[in-house]
Design a protein around this motif. Structure first.
Motif, mmCIF file in Angstrom:
data_model
loop_
_atom_site.group_PDB
_atom_site.id
_atom_site.type_symbol
_atom_site.label_atom_id
_atom_site.label_comp_id
_atom_site.label_asym_id
_atom_site.label_seq_id
_atom_site.Cartn_x
_atom_site.Cartn_y
_atom_site.Cartn_z
ATOM 1 N N LEU A 217 -13.062 27.512 -29.834
ATOM 2 C CA LEU A 217 -12.991 26.140 -29.324
ATOM 3 C C LEU A 217 -14.324 25.425 -29.518
ATOM 4 O O LEU A 217 -14.355 24.235 -29.879
ATOM 5 C CB LEU A 217 -12.627 26.163 -27.839
ATOM 6 C CG LEU A 217 -12.558 24.797 -27.140
ATOM 7 C CD1 LEU A 217 -11.489 23.918 -27.786
ATOM 8 C CD2 LEU A 217 -12.278 24.980 -25.649
ATOM 9 N N GLN A 218 -15.438 26.133 -29.328
ATOM 10 C CA GLN A 218 -16.759 25.537 -29.517
ATOM 11 C C GLN A 218 -16.934 25.057 -30.952
ATOM 12 O O GLN A 218 -17.408 23.942 -31.195
ATOM 13 C CB GLN A 218 -17.834 26.563 -29.184
ATOM 14 C CG GLN A 218 -19.256 26.083 -29.446
ATOM 15 C CD GLN A 218 -20.288 27.198 -29.325
ATOM 16 O OE1 GLN A 218 -19.977 28.311 -28.911
ATOM 17 N NE2 GLN A 218 -21.512 26.901 -29.700
ATOM 18 N N PHE A 219 -16.522 25.870 -31.926
ATOM 19 C CA PHE A 219 -16.651 25.478 -33.329
ATOM 20 C C PHE A 219 -15.771 24.282 -33.651
ATOM 21 O O PHE A 219 -16.195 23.339 -34.329
ATOM 22 C CB PHE A 219 -16.286 26.655 -34.236
ATOM 23 C CG PHE A 219 -17.423 27.603 -34.474
ATOM 24 C CD1 PHE A 219 -18.415 27.309 -35.390
ATOM 25 C CD2 PHE A 219 -17.510 28.802 -33.774
ATOM 26 C CE1 PHE A 219 -19.476 28.176 -35.618
ATOM 27 C CE2 PHE A 219 -18.552 29.678 -33.988
ATOM 28 C CZ PHE A 219 -19.542 29.369 -34.915
ATOM 29 N N ASN A 248 -28.560 21.261 -39.138
ATOM 30 C CA ASN A 248 -27.755 22.048 -38.217
ATOM 31 C C ASN A 248 -26.402 22.385 -38.849
ATOM 32 O O ASN A 248 -25.898 23.510 -38.742
ATOM 33 C CB ASN A 248 -27.552 21.263 -36.919
ATOM 34 C CG ASN A 248 -27.297 22.158 -35.721
ATOM 35 O OD1 ASN A 248 -27.619 21.806 -34.596
ATOM 36 N ND2 ASN A 248 -26.695 23.314 -35.934
ATOM 37 N N GLY A 249 -25.811 21.377 -39.515
ATOM 38 C CA GLY A 249 -24.522 21.592 -40.155
ATOM 39 C C GLY A 249 -24.601 22.589 -41.298
ATOM 40 O O GLY A 249 -23.709 23.431 -41.468
ATOM 41 N N VAL A 250 -25.668 22.503 -42.081
ATOM 42 C CA VAL A 250 -25.857 23.445 -43.189
ATOM 43 C C VAL A 250 -26.029 24.860 -42.654
ATOM 44 O O VAL A 250 -25.488 25.826 -43.220
ATOM 45 C CB VAL A 250 -27.071 23.034 -44.041
ATOM 46 C CG1 VAL A 250 -27.424 24.128 -45.046
ATOM 47 C CG2 VAL A 250 -26.797 21.727 -44.770
ATOM 48 N N PHE A 251 -26.767 24.992 -41.552
ATOM 49 C CA PHE A 251 -26.972 26.307 -40.948
ATOM 50 C C PHE A 251 -25.636 26.908 -40.510
ATOM 51 O O PHE A 251 -25.326 28.069 -40.804
ATOM 52 C CB PHE A 251 -27.917 26.171 -39.751
ATOM 53 C CG PHE A 251 -28.057 27.424 -38.922
ATOM 54 C CD1 PHE A 251 -28.418 28.623 -39.496
ATOM 55 C CD2 PHE A 251 -27.845 27.388 -37.546
ATOM 56 C CE1 PHE A 251 -28.548 29.778 -38.739
ATOM 57 C CE2 PHE A 251 -27.980 28.527 -36.772
ATOM 58 C CZ PHE A 251 -28.337 29.726 -37.370
ATOM 59 N N ASN A 252 -24.822 26.109 -39.808
ATOM 60 C CA ASN A 252 -23.522 26.599 -39.368
ATOM 61 C C ASN A 252 -22.621 26.930 -40.554
ATOM 62 O O ASN A 252 -21.886 27.930 -40.542
ATOM 63 C CB ASN A 252 -22.843 25.558 -38.473
ATOM 64 C CG ASN A 252 -23.491 25.460 -37.112
ATOM 65 O OD1 ASN A 252 -24.073 26.418 -36.624
ATOM 66 N ND2 ASN A 252 -23.403 24.293 -36.491
#
Length: 294
Positions: A217-219, A248-252
């Motif tokens: 749900l967090q993702f 942050n998006g690239v890391f995820n």
């Protein structure tokens, strides 16, 4: 109930040390690039050296490791709870009963104004969250001391090292979406470390699936709110720290890519939906906590 809310608001939002907090680069603890470099380098070096030293040494037995794990998990569980409540109250404390004001406060968790100053309760809890990621290095130490080397994956070390950098970037760039990320991740960690604590003291709860469900749900929420933030930045008034959000998006995305590669090799006979389900589950279990949930 009102008195409990007022008490919590004072100690977690209005207390002078919190309300008057200002993040100042070069003055606040951990607020320099040099500090981050030293911490991350020390973590990587210590992990590499201890990993190879422990090969020739006996592992610590369960009688020693379980109490240490219990204390470590309990501390992080309670700290995560405090951060989640503190950040949530910080967002809500100045909200009016008028719905539009509440909506504005919720929107602040997604898109911070371009001229926002790194001060006040929100940034205080961002600072605590940042430092707590260093405390989570203890996860790696416990894995090495227990000689559970199969759990000491590249992804485990990569996640713990880069997340410190990410949290530093949150503060330095006054990054939008960090309040949401802080509350969501801390809430997941309350459940996760609470589960680990109970397992360490000999009680294995039956609600282990809740940990994975909350992580999924967090993702999903993060992906959805990121789209909202991008829309507001491009077509609205703009959001602070937009390019940090991109980092942050690239890391995820890199975490997801690593797990997709891992799962595609080990579950080749499974359906595409099974692969995605397993991948998201392991992102939660290994990338965030790096501990197997049995």
């Amino acid at each position: 109930m009102a008195s409990v809310y007022s008490t919590l608001t004072y100690w977690l939002v209005d207390h002078p040390n919190i309300g008057n907090f200002t993040w100042t680069e070069g003055e606040t603890l951990g607020s320099t690039v040099f500090f981050v470099f030293v911490v991350v380098t020390a973590y990587l070096s210590a992990t590499f050296l201890l990993r190879h030293v422990m090969v020739s040494l006996p592992s610590l037995g369960p009688r020693i490791l379980k109490p240490i794990t219990a204390v470590h998990s309990l501390i992080l569980c309670l700290l995560s709870l405090t951060m989640a409540v503190g950040c949530t109250l910080s967002l809500a404390s100045s909200a009016d009963i008028v719905p539009s004001h509440l909506t504005a406060r919720f929107f602040q968790a997604i898109c911070l104004p371009l001229d926002v100053k790194p001060s006040g309760p929100l940034f205080f809890w961002a600072q605590i969250f940042y430092l707590s990621k260093i405390l989570e290095f203890g996860d790696t130490l416990l894995i090495i001391l227990g000689k559970s080397f199969q759990r000491l994956s590249f992804l485990h070390v990569y996640h713990h090292a880069v997340v410190v950098i990410m949290c530093f970037v949150w503060l330095r760039t006054r990054q939008s979406m960090f309040p949401f990320g802080l509350v969501a991740n801390s809430t997941v960690h309350v459940i996760m470390y609470g589960y680990y604590f109970l397992c360490a003291i000999g009680w294995r709860p039956k609600w282990k699936r809740l940990v994975t469900d909350c992580q999924v749900l967090q993702f999903l929420l993060a992906f959805g709110f990121a789209g909202w933030m991008v829309q507001e930045h491009v077509f609205g008034s703009g959001c602070s720290g937009f390019w940090a959000c991109a980092f942050n998006g690239v890391f995820n995305a890199s975490l997801l890519a690593l797990f997709f590669n891992f799962r595609s090799k080990n579950y080749a006979k499974k359906t595409r939906m099974d692969l995605w389900a397993e991948m998201i589950k392991d992102v939660g279990q290994k990338a965030i906590g790096s501990k197997k949930i049995d």
